[in-house]
Design a protein around this motif. Structure first.
Motif, PDB file in Angstrom:
ATOM      1  N   MET A 167       0.573  -1.227  -0.161  1.00  0.00           N
ATOM      2  CA  MET A 167      -0.311  -0.089  -0.135  1.00  0.00           C
ATOM      3  C   MET A 167       0.806   1.261  -0.109  1.00  0.00           C
ATOM      4  SD  MET A 167      -3.004  -0.958   2.637  1.00  0.00           S
ATOM      5  CE  MET A 167      -4.467  -2.595   2.941  1.00  0.00           C
ATOM      6  N   PHE A 168       1.779   0.957   0.048  1.00  0.00           N
ATOM      7  CA  PHE A 168       3.681   2.332   0.148  1.00  0.00           C
ATOM      8  C   PHE A 168       4.036   2.239  -1.024  1.00  0.00           C
ATOM      9  CE2 PHE A 168       1.993  -0.239   4.358  1.00  0.00           C
ATOM     10  CZ  PHE A 168       1.339   1.458   4.075  1.00  0.00           C
ATOM     11  N   LEU A 169       4.205   4.045  -1.273  1.00  0.00           N
ATOM     12  CA  LEU A 169       5.945   4.241  -2.149  1.00  0.00           C
ATOM     13  C   LEU A 169       6.417   4.307  -1.507  1.00  0.00           C
ATOM     14  CD1 LEU A 169       6.222   4.527  -5.012  1.00  0.00           C
ATOM     15  CD2 LEU A 169       5.497   6.965  -5.179  1.00  0.00           C
ATOM     16  N   TRP A 170       7.523   4.445  -1.398  1.00  0.00           N
ATOM     17  CA  TRP A 170       8.979   5.321   0.205  1.00  0.00           C
ATOM     18  C   TRP A 170       9.886   5.849  -1.204  1.00  0.00           C
ATOM     19  CZ3 TRP A 170      10.328   5.364   4.673  1.00  0.00           C
ATOM     20  CH2 TRP A 170      11.963   5.001   5.491  1.00  0.00           C
ATOM     21  N   ILE A 171       9.629   7.033  -0.984  1.00  0.00           N
ATOM     22  CA  ILE A 171      10.478   7.736  -2.054  1.00  0.00           C
ATOM     23  C   ILE A 171      11.974   8.020  -0.823  1.00  0.00           C
ATOM     24  CG2 ILE A 171       8.388   8.302  -3.070  1.00  0.00           C
ATOM     25  CD1 ILE A 171       8.614  10.856  -2.025  1.00  0.00           C
ATOM     26  N   LYS A 172      12.422   8.334  -1.374  1.00  0.00           N
ATOM     27  CA  LYS A 172      14.078   9.073  -1.269  1.00  0.00           C
ATOM     28  C   LYS A 172      14.349  10.512  -1.577  1.00  0.00           C
ATOM     29  CE  LYS A 172      19.049   9.150  -0.790  1.00  0.00           C
ATOM     30  NZ  LYS A 172      20.322   8.855  -1.078  1.00  0.00           N
ATOM     31  N   VAL A 173      14.303  11.659  -0.916  1.00  0.00           N
ATOM     32  CA  VAL A 173      14.208  13.019  -1.660  1.00  0.00           C
ATOM     33  C   VAL A 173      15.826  13.896  -1.396  1.00  0.00           C
ATOM     34  CG1 VAL A 173      13.384  15.416  -1.027  1.00  0.00           C
ATOM     35  CG2 VAL A 173      12.124  13.113  -0.541  1.00  0.00           C
ATOM     36  N   GLY A 174      16.570  13.640  -1.947  1.00  0.00           N
ATOM     37  CA  GLY A 174      18.363  13.274  -1.998  1.00  0.00           C
ATOM     38  C   GLY A 174      18.520  14.725  -2.192  1.00  0.00           C
ATOM     39  N   ARG A 175      17.411  15.627  -2.130  1.00  0.00           N
ATOM     40  CA  ARG A 175      18.320  17.299  -2.552  1.00  0.00           C
ATOM     41  C   ARG A 175      18.116  17.661  -1.300  1.00  0.00           C
ATOM     42  NH1 ARG A 175      16.054  19.939  -7.783  1.00  0.00           N
ATOM     43  NH2 ARG A 175      17.121  21.596  -6.893  1.00  0.00           N
ATOM     44  N   ILE A 176      17.520  16.759  -0.529  1.00  0.00           N
ATOM     45  CA  ILE A 176      17.563  18.273   1.385  1.00  0.00           C
ATOM     46  C   ILE A 176      17.989  16.743   2.188  1.00  0.00           C
ATOM     47  CG2 ILE A 176      15.631  18.740   0.894  1.00  0.00           C
ATOM     48  CD1 ILE A 176      13.471  17.249   2.144  1.00  0.00           C
ATOM     49  N   SER A 177      18.816  16.712   3.546  1.00  0.00           N
ATOM     50  CA  SER A 177      19.509  16.274   4.268  1.00  0.00           C
ATOM     51  C   SER A 177      18.285  15.986   5.140  1.00  0.00           C
ATOM     52  CB  SER A 177      20.215  17.179   5.388  1.00  0.00           C
ATOM     53  OG  SER A 177      19.571  18.000   5.889  1.00  0.00           O
ATOM     54  N   ASP A 178      17.161  15.843   5.313  1.00  0.00           N
ATOM     55  CA  ASP A 178      16.215  15.701   6.229  1.00  0.00           C
ATOM     56  C   ASP A 178      14.728  15.895   6.210  1.00  0.00           C
ATOM     57  OD1 ASP A 178      15.957  14.374   8.273  1.00  0.00           O
ATOM     58  OD2 ASP A 178      15.192  16.206   9.261  1.00  0.00           O
ATOM     59  N   THR A 179      13.550  15.338   6.255  1.00  0.00           N
ATOM     60  CA  THR A 179      12.622  15.167   6.110  1.00  0.00           C
ATOM     61  C   THR A 179      11.578  15.227   7.080  1.00  0.00           C
ATOM     62  OG1 THR A 179      12.036  13.227   6.157  1.00  0.00           O
ATOM     63  CG2 THR A 179      12.534  13.714   4.107  1.00  0.00           C
ATOM     64  N   TRP A 180      12.227  15.589   8.076  1.00  0.00           N
ATOM     65  CA  TRP A 180      11.041  15.577   9.786  1.00  0.00           C
ATOM     66  C   TRP A 180      10.818  16.835  10.511  1.00  0.00           C
ATOM     67  CZ3 TRP A 180       9.846  11.929  12.826  1.00  0.00           C
ATOM     68  CH2 TRP A 180       9.092  12.630  14.179  1.00  0.00           C
ATOM     69  N   SER A 181      11.265  17.867  10.005  1.00  0.00           N
ATOM     70  CA  SER A 181      11.436  18.927   9.748  1.00  0.00           C
ATOM     71  C   SER A 181       9.932  19.743   8.959  1.00  0.00           C
ATOM     72  CB  SER A 181      12.030  20.769  10.390  1.00  0.00           C
ATOM     73  OG  SER A 181      13.012  20.486   9.476  1.00  0.00           O
ATOM     74  N   GLN A 219       5.801  21.032  -4.968  1.00  0.00           N
ATOM     75  CA  GLN A 219       5.763  22.386  -4.126  1.00  0.00           C
ATOM     76  C   GLN A 219       6.774  22.450  -2.693  1.00  0.00           C
ATOM     77  OE1 GLN A 219       2.212  24.721  -4.446  1.00  0.00           O
ATOM     78  NE2 GLN A 219       1.774  23.478  -5.788  1.00  0.00           N
ATOM     79  N   LEU A 220       6.504  21.567  -1.727  1.00  0.00           N
ATOM     80  CA  LEU A 220       6.665  21.664  -0.729  1.00  0.00           C
ATOM     81  C   LEU A 220       7.990  21.063  -0.489  1.00  0.00           C
ATOM     82  CD1 LEU A 220       6.603  21.753   2.424  1.00  0.00           C
ATOM     83  CD2 LEU A 220       5.833  19.087   2.303  1.00  0.00           C
ATOM     84  N   ILE A 221       9.038  20.044  -1.535  1.00  0.00           N
ATOM     85  CA  ILE A 221       9.765  20.164  -1.672  1.00  0.00           C
ATOM     86  C   ILE A 221      10.662  20.984  -2.363  1.00  0.00           C
ATOM     87  CG2 ILE A 221      11.588  18.463  -2.362  1.00  0.00           C
ATOM     88  CD1 ILE A 221       9.332  16.360  -2.630  1.00  0.00           C
ATOM     89  N   ARG A 222      10.382  21.370  -3.454  1.00  0.00           N
ATOM     90  CA  ARG A 222      11.142  22.869  -3.211  1.00  0.00           C
ATOM     91  C   ARG A 222      11.672  23.706  -2.494  1.00  0.00           C
ATOM     92  NH1 ARG A 222       7.448  21.335  -7.827  1.00  0.00           N
ATOM     93  NH2 ARG A 222       8.504  20.716 -10.060  1.00  0.00           N
ATOM     94  N   GLU A 223      10.291  23.934  -1.528  1.00  0.00           N
ATOM     95  CA  GLU A 223      10.408  24.977  -1.025  1.00  0.00           C
ATOM     96  C   GLU A 223      11.715  24.928   0.126  1.00  0.00           C
ATOM     97  OE1 GLU A 223       6.439  26.411   0.515  1.00  0.00           O
ATOM     98  OE2 GLU A 223       6.200  26.855  -1.431  1.00  0.00           O
ATOM     99  N   GLU A 224      11.266  23.694   0.401  1.00  0.00           N
ATOM    100  CA  GLU A 224      12.238  23.558   1.138  1.00  0.00           C
ATOM    101  C   GLU A 224      13.991  23.034   0.680  1.00  0.00           C
ATOM    102  OE1 GLU A 224      13.077  21.321   4.667  1.00  0.00           O
ATOM    103  OE2 GLU A 224      11.018  21.948   4.207  1.00  0.00           O
ATOM    104  N   ILE A 225      14.301  23.420  -0.239  1.00  0.00           N
ATOM    105  CA  ILE A 225      15.558  22.916  -0.978  1.00  0.00           C
ATOM    106  C   ILE A 225      15.666  24.460  -1.063  1.00  0.00           C
ATOM    107  CG2 ILE A 225      16.555  22.819  -3.034  1.00  0.00           C
ATOM    108  CD1 ILE A 225      14.398  20.001  -4.312  1.00  0.00           C
TER     109      ILE A 225
END
Length: 437
Positions: free
Chosen positions: A353-367, A418-424
């Motif tokens: 039921m899940f897709l596991w993705i890596k956001v390679g251009r940011i160091s951490d997804t927590w915050s 959009q969130l990821i781009r802003e986070e980068i």
């Protein structure tokens, strides 16, 4: 076949656990003559039950009717191992699906979902500060069970084909196989894994790897806790399903955890554990001392449904469920390709039921998730929750495609992009300030 000895796997508390006299006597009721007078158990009188009979409507329009006699079964205490007709069906189903080589030495117990079975099994074995071999990333529910024991985790890496055998061997390299014969050795007792459609990665461990992992378990005298609630949700033909560890188990070292949560209904909370009789007996003792028995109504309903369907009906239902989630996965992948390409990396889930993705251009997804995702009206799970060390930085996210429409997936992944781009941009600005002040 050699006879396994299980003392090394049990902690001190489990070794001391004894049967309840009342539960033992209650189990004799099944074998008693019909005209026997029972003056033993404090069972409520059925004449006081407010429900007398009932009917449930299936999606195909058929009615599942609970007669007055069945309703008494629903509302009365039941045997600790499970409702006898359901237990028989589960044994038949398990034997049919997996053909366990040690079937004569095995037993089955009904549990409140597979989670309660997993809890009882781990509590049966764990002692404070034990070493634990655990697949990583890992199901958060397993980490929650283990955490109070302050375990010394030995994470075993996985990839798109599941647990990596060489990583398992590396984790065990500080011990020799003969250390498992030393009662004072701190060698681990078990390997915990979700080999099919792993939560969170969706990976299915290949047949070749399963055989190699089982061989290592034999070499180091380890148990394998095969947590397999997604067994039926593999996105391939049934003939291509890799062998379960239970099917490979020629020595009696697999505890297998199954569940109807993903294919019938999660709220019914019906699962079951299959494994060597000595270990199932200990789980039964734990269950009898904690919850006495699983909910009778859920067990009766599942049993009646399986009776109504028969083997072919169950297979047909499972195929439909599998087809549904396969379609859901494809919709998620389309949305990911459209919105996350160039931002994230992922492997195609082979089930679940899940897709596991890596956001390679940011160091951490927590915050990013906990502090800023709500503003984009998208909620995902940060990868730290699936790691044995949740304090370490993690670039991963888990996205669920099970209960959303394709339209909502499209909307959600657009917001996530959009969130990821802003986070980068935010991360880059922080790095600039740190460098140039």
């Amino acid at each position: 076949m050699s006879q396994m000895k299980y003392d090394r796997f049990l902690n001190e508390i489990s070794r001391r656990r004894e049967p309840s006299l009342l539960r033992e006597l209650f189990s004799l009721q099944v074998e008693a003559p019909e005209d026997a007078v029972f003056l033993m158990a404090g069972m409520p009188n059925p004449d006081t039950f407010p429900l007398v009979e009932g009917s449930l409507t299936l999606r195909d329009g058929r009615a599942l009717t609970l007669s007055p006699k069945k309703m008494v079964d629903c509302l009365q205490y039941g045997p600790t191992p499970g409702y006898p007709p359901l237990l028989k069906q589960l044994k038949d189903l398990t034997q049919r699906l997996h053909e366990p080589p040690r079937w004569r030495d095995s037993d089955v117990v009904v549990t409140t979902g597979s989670q309660s079975g997993l809890f009882m099994a781990m509590e049966m074995m764990m002692s404070p500060n034990d070493y634990v071999l655990i697949e990583e990333p890992c199901y958060t529910g397993a980490i929650s069970i283990l955490a109070p024991y302050s375990p010394r985790y030995l994470p075993v890496n996985s990839d798109s084909e599941g647990m990596i055998p060489d990583s398992l061997k590396a984790a065990l390299s500080r011990w020799r196989p003969k250390d498992a014969q030393d009662p004072l050795s701190d060698i681990p007792k078990f390997i915990y894994t979700i080999p099919t459609a792993c939560n969170p990665t969706g990976a299915v461990t290949s047949e070749e790897r399963r055989r190699e992992i089982y061989k290592t378990a034999c070499e180091y005298n380890l148990l394998i806790l095969e947590d397999d609630p997604y067994y039926f949700l593999q996105f391939m033909d049934e003939e291509k399903f890799p062998s379960s560890y239970l099917r490979l188990d020629t020595e009696g070292r697999v505890l297998r955890f199954d569940s109807f949560s993903k294919i019938i209904a999660s709220g019914l909370r019906v699962g079951w554990v299959t494994g060597p009789q000595p270990l199932i007996r200990k789980i039964n003792l734990h269950k009898g001392a904690s919850v006495i028995s699983s909910a009778s109504m859920s067990q009766v309903v599942v049993n009646e449904l399986l009776e109504m369907w028969g083997d072919e009906g169950l297979r047909k239902h499972v195929r439909e469920v599998r087809r549904f989630y396969h379609t859901q996965r494809d919709a998620m992948l389309l949305a990911a390709e459209k919105h996350l390409s160039g931002l994230c990396e992922w492997s195609v889930p082979a089930g679940g039921m899940f897709l596991w993705i890596k956001v390679g251009r940011i160091s951490d997804t927590w915050s990013m998730v906990l502090e800023r995702a709500m503003k984009k009206k998208v909620m995902v799970v940060p990868g730290q929750g699936f790691m044995t060390d949740s304090s370490s930085l993690c670039q991963y996210l888990r996205l669920s495609f099970s209960a959303n429409t394709p339209l909502n997936m499209e909307k959600g992944l657009c917001g996530l992009a959009q969130l990821i781009r802003e986070e980068i941009e935010l991360q880059n600005s922080h790095q600039f300030l740190q460098k140039w002040g």
